[in-house]
Write an enzyme that holds these catalytic residues in place. Structure first.
Site, PDB file in Angstrom:
ATOM      1  N   TYR A  65       0.695  -1.335   0.040  1.00  0.00           N
ATOM      2  CA  TYR A  65      -0.123   0.288   0.137  1.00  0.00           C
ATOM      3  C   TYR A  65       1.086   1.307  -0.097  1.00  0.00           C
ATOM      4  CZ  TYR A  65      -4.138  -2.904   0.314  1.00  0.00           C
ATOM      5  OH  TYR A  65      -5.288  -3.527  -0.074  1.00  0.00           O
ATOM      6  N   HIS A 117     -14.721   1.617  -1.368  1.00  0.00           N
ATOM      7  CA  HIS A 117     -13.757   0.726  -1.042  1.00  0.00           C
ATOM      8  C   HIS A 117     -12.893   1.442  -0.363  1.00  0.00           C
ATOM      9  CE1 HIS A 117     -14.722  -2.126  -4.689  1.00  0.00           C
ATOM     10  NE2 HIS A 117     -15.803  -1.887  -3.491  1.00  0.00           N
ATOM     11  N   CYS A 156      -0.248   1.604  16.740  1.00  0.00           N
ATOM     12  CA  CYS A 156      -1.106   2.712  16.753  1.00  0.00           C
ATOM     13  C   CYS A 156      -0.410   3.071  18.629  1.00  0.00           C
ATOM     14  CB  CYS A 156      -2.425   1.591  17.321  1.00  0.00           C
ATOM     15  SG  CYS A 156      -3.714   2.655  18.335  1.00  0.00           S
ATOM     16  N   GLY A 196     -14.722   2.598 -16.558  1.00  0.00           N
ATOM     17  CA  GLY A 196     -13.626   1.846 -16.266  1.00  0.00           C
ATOM     18  C   GLY A 196     -13.501   0.775 -15.019  1.00  0.00           C
ATOM     19  N   SER A 198     -14.553  -3.381 -14.604  1.00  0.00           N
ATOM     20  CA  SER A 198     -14.763  -4.785 -15.225  1.00  0.00           C
ATOM     21  C   SER A 198     -16.075  -5.176 -14.662  1.00  0.00           C
ATOM     22  CB  SER A 198     -13.483  -5.836 -14.858  1.00  0.00           C
ATOM     23  OG  SER A 198     -13.633  -5.880 -13.449  1.00  0.00           O
TER      24      SER A 198
END
Ligand code: BV8
Ligand code: ZN
Length: 255
Positions: A65, A117, A156, A196, A198
């Site tokens: 990420y 998402h 954290c 864009g 699928s």
């Protein structure tokens, strides 16, 4: 040709826009499946984008990420992102709904974007859910990991657990507020533009089914057919930047 929802000339059109990874492709952000190169090449995205993968190897997943966030930070919105922002500035009621976790719509000027998402830029604690004081996904030093990938996630400050990316992983429910708002916007729209995607990831892929009313139209912009194509009134086999610029010019012509 947009011949839908018969908006009254000069009256704003209620438009919902559902975007997927293909919307970011021309900005140089790899689509979800293309974002597995190098160290991550051997992984299946549906296996890597999960809490299970993160708990098993937090440094591998956090490193992925971090790498994706760096790509987004180095990317620029394209003419399609800007066309959507310009349609809203021209007075059309545009609701952008995205499956993407980048911030390109916002950086082009779109407001109130619904992220189904999540976002690369909203990390939180894996256990207590608290957000860190400052967003760590892009924090320096970008000491590019020796193996090009593994980076230990920060801990954290409250409970010591690992900080995780603020995205929705497979097997996780979509955030209720954006999901509800997306359904309402698509039910109420005169025109749904699907760009864009699928159309393979549920439940987002089922949203176009809500735009089947008698005075609603669905236009898909995608260079190739997708699982959405058969639901659409029109399929424009175009890349996002060209297709959205064409839509904008047709809407301003009808205004
Ligand atoms: C949930 C964030 C339940 C992370 C993502 C079996 C059958 C059906 C469903 C399932 C199943 N097994 C499991 C499921 C559910 C699962 C799912 O749908 N799996 C699929 C793969 C079978 N869904 C989930 O798990 C969802 N959650 O169901 O929870 C639940 C409920 C209550 C309580 C507990 C649990 C969560 C799904 C969200 C996953 N997270 N992203 C991250 O980014 O790392 S999804 C991720 O993949 C992306 O966000 C994106 O949305 C998606 C990829 O899809 P696309 O956006 O469409 O991108 P893709 O690359 O596929 O296609 C690109 C398209 O662009 C192509 O068509 C191409 O032609 C086009 N294109 C290319 N260039 C251009 C272009 N178009 C225009 N212009 C261009 N230039
Ligand atoms: Zn915590």
């Amino acid at each position: 040709m947009y011949t839908g929802g018969s908006p009254t000339p000069g009256r704003p059109v209620r438009i919902a826009v559902l975007t997927g990874a293909g919307m970011s492709a021309e900005s140089g952000v790899p689509t979800f499946r293309d974002a597995l190169t190098g160290l991550w090449e051997r992984f299946d995205p549906e296996q890597l984008a999960t809490e299970r993968a993160f708990r098993r190897d937090p440094a591998l997943v956090w490193g992925w990420y971090r790498w994706r966030a760096r790509l987004v930070a180095g990317a620029q919105p394209h003419a399609g992102h800007r066309a959507l922002a310009a349609l809203a500035d021209a007075g059309h009621a545009i609701q952008v709904i995205t499956q993407n976790v980048d911030n390109l719509h916002e950086r082009a000027g779109s407001r109130d974007v619904l992220h189904l998402h999540g976002s690369l830029f909203s990390s939180r604690c894996l256990d207590c859910g608290r957000a860190p004081a400052s967003e760590p996904i892009l924090e320096r030093p970008h000491a590019i990991p020796a193996d090009g990938g593994h980076e230990t996630p920060p801990a954290c400050a409250h409970c010591g657990a690992a900080i995780r990316p603020g995205v929705v992983w497979f097997g996780e429910p979509l955030p209720a507020a954006p999901w509800e708002a997306a359904q309402a916007a698509i039910r109420a729209c005169q025109l749904l533009v699907v760009v864009g995607t699928s159309g393979l990831v549920q439940p987002a892929a089922s949203l176009p089914l809500l735009a089947r009313g008698p005075s609603q139209r669905v236009i898909e912009i995608n260079p190739v057919a997708s699982a959405i194509t058969e639901l659409a009134d029109e399929h424009w086999p175009l890349p996002a930047s060209t297709g959205l610029a064409r839509l904008a010019s047709q809407l301003s012509a009808s205004a």
